[in-house]
Design a protein around this motif. Structure first.
Motif, short mmCIF file in Angstrom:
data_model
loop_
_atom_site.label_atom_id
_atom_site.label_comp_id
_atom_site.label_asym_id
_atom_site.label_seq_id
_atom_site.Cartn_x
_atom_site.Cartn_y
_atom_site.Cartn_z
N MET A 143 10.73 -1.91 -2.30
CA MET A 143 10.07 -2.80 -3.24
C MET A 143 9.33 -3.89 -2.48
O MET A 143 9.91 -4.54 -1.61
N LEU A 170 6.41 -6.70 -3.77
CA LEU A 170 5.50 -7.24 -4.77
C LEU A 170 4.83 -8.50 -4.22
O LEU A 170 5.48 -9.31 -3.55
N GLU A 182 3.21 -0.43 1.27
CA GLU A 182 3.87 -0.21 -0.01
C GLU A 182 3.65 -1.34 -1.00
O GLU A 182 4.15 -1.28 -2.13
N VAL A 183 2.90 -2.36 -0.63
CA VAL A 183 2.76 -3.54 -1.49
C VAL A 183 2.08 -3.20 -2.82
O VAL A 183 1.15 -2.39 -2.89
N THR A 184 2.59 -3.82 -3.86
CA THR A 184 1.96 -3.81 -5.18
C THR A 184 1.45 -5.22 -5.45
O THR A 184 2.24 -6.12 -5.72
N PRO A 185 0.11 -5.44 -5.36
CA PRO A 185 -0.41 -6.79 -5.62
C PRO A 185 -0.63 -7.02 -7.10
O PRO A 185 -1.04 -6.11 -7.83
N LEU A 186 -0.33 -8.22 -7.54
CA LEU A 186 -0.52 -8.62 -8.93
C LEU A 186 -1.50 -9.79 -8.94
O LEU A 186 -1.15 -10.92 -8.58
#
Length: 235
Positions: free
Chosen positions: A1, A3, A202-206
């Protein structure tokens, strides 16, 4: 994970004002800030961190207890496997949540810094040479982006902030798979943001609503000794 979120301080502060809670040590930290903007930044960062924890794990913001030790990133008390990094600059705050050591840095790129003086403090000679080849109008933004990479990496390593070490730390372009740091040179106008972590791909940017963000520049960072100057070598 892994984020990463970026948001405006004023919006987060407004959300916190409606439903936010603080633990005792957080309240003590807030009381120690003399500037209203700094208090708002702190509260916004705390709210954003709790929002990410709710998104990743569940629960309500009040369910999460965060440490508030000055000079250290917030820790998720009772959940040592979760790591947080928070950074703010002006009207913006960023937060990363990960299941591994992580560091972020957010900086304004248009504050009129003395580029030459700052480069002498933080640039490896190879980086200083690259910086000098850019048009003058682009040098400050490039330098600040470089700074964010190094500071994010130091945070991820839990290393103290040392200018001498930054001068020996060189950012080398790499593939996404081989990178340990990502830099967004303009996630919103006038900002630079960097993230450092293992498996950073693996980063999920918001991002803020309506924000059109370019792909990040990918780097690996390595500590390199400086070559002695020719004048300092024996004849």
């Amino acid at each position: 994970m892994l984020l990463l979120a970026l948001a405006q301080v004023v919006k987060l502060h407004a959300e916190w004002s409606v439903g936010g809670v603080l633990q005792t040590d957080e309240t003590a930290r807030v009381a120690g800030f003399s500037r209203p903007q700094r208090r708002a930044q702190f509260l916004a960062g705390r709210w954003l961190a709790r929002r990410l924890l709710c998104q990743a794990v569940g629960g309500a913001p009040a369910d999460w207890t965060l440490s508030a030790t000055a000079g250290r990133p917030p820790q998720v008390l009772g959940q040592p496997n979760w790591r947080l990094s928070v950074s703010h600059s002006g009207d913006w705050v960023a937060c990363a949540l990960a299941d591994r050591p992580v560091g972020i840095d957010l900086e304004r790129t248009n504050s009129g810094r003395d580029v030459a003086a700052m480069a002498a403090l933080v640039c490896h000679p190879s980086e200083a040479a690259e910086l000098g080849q850019l048009p003058a109008a682009e040098q400050e933004a490039a330098l600040i982006a470089m700074w964010t990479r190094k500071e994010a990496w130091l945070k991820q390593q839990s290393a103290p902030f040392e200018l001498a070490r930054m001068r020996h730390l060189a950012g080398l372009p790499a593939s996404m798979a081989a990178s340990c740091a990502l830099t967004w040179s303009s996630p919103v106008p006038g900002l630079a943001l960097s993230l450092a972590a293992e498996r950073v791909a693996e980063v999920t940017p918001l991002w803020p609503e309506g924000c059109k963000v370019l792909e990040p520049a990918c780097y690996r960072l390595a500590e390199q000794a400086h070559e002695p100057s020719r004048a300092g070598r024996p004849g």
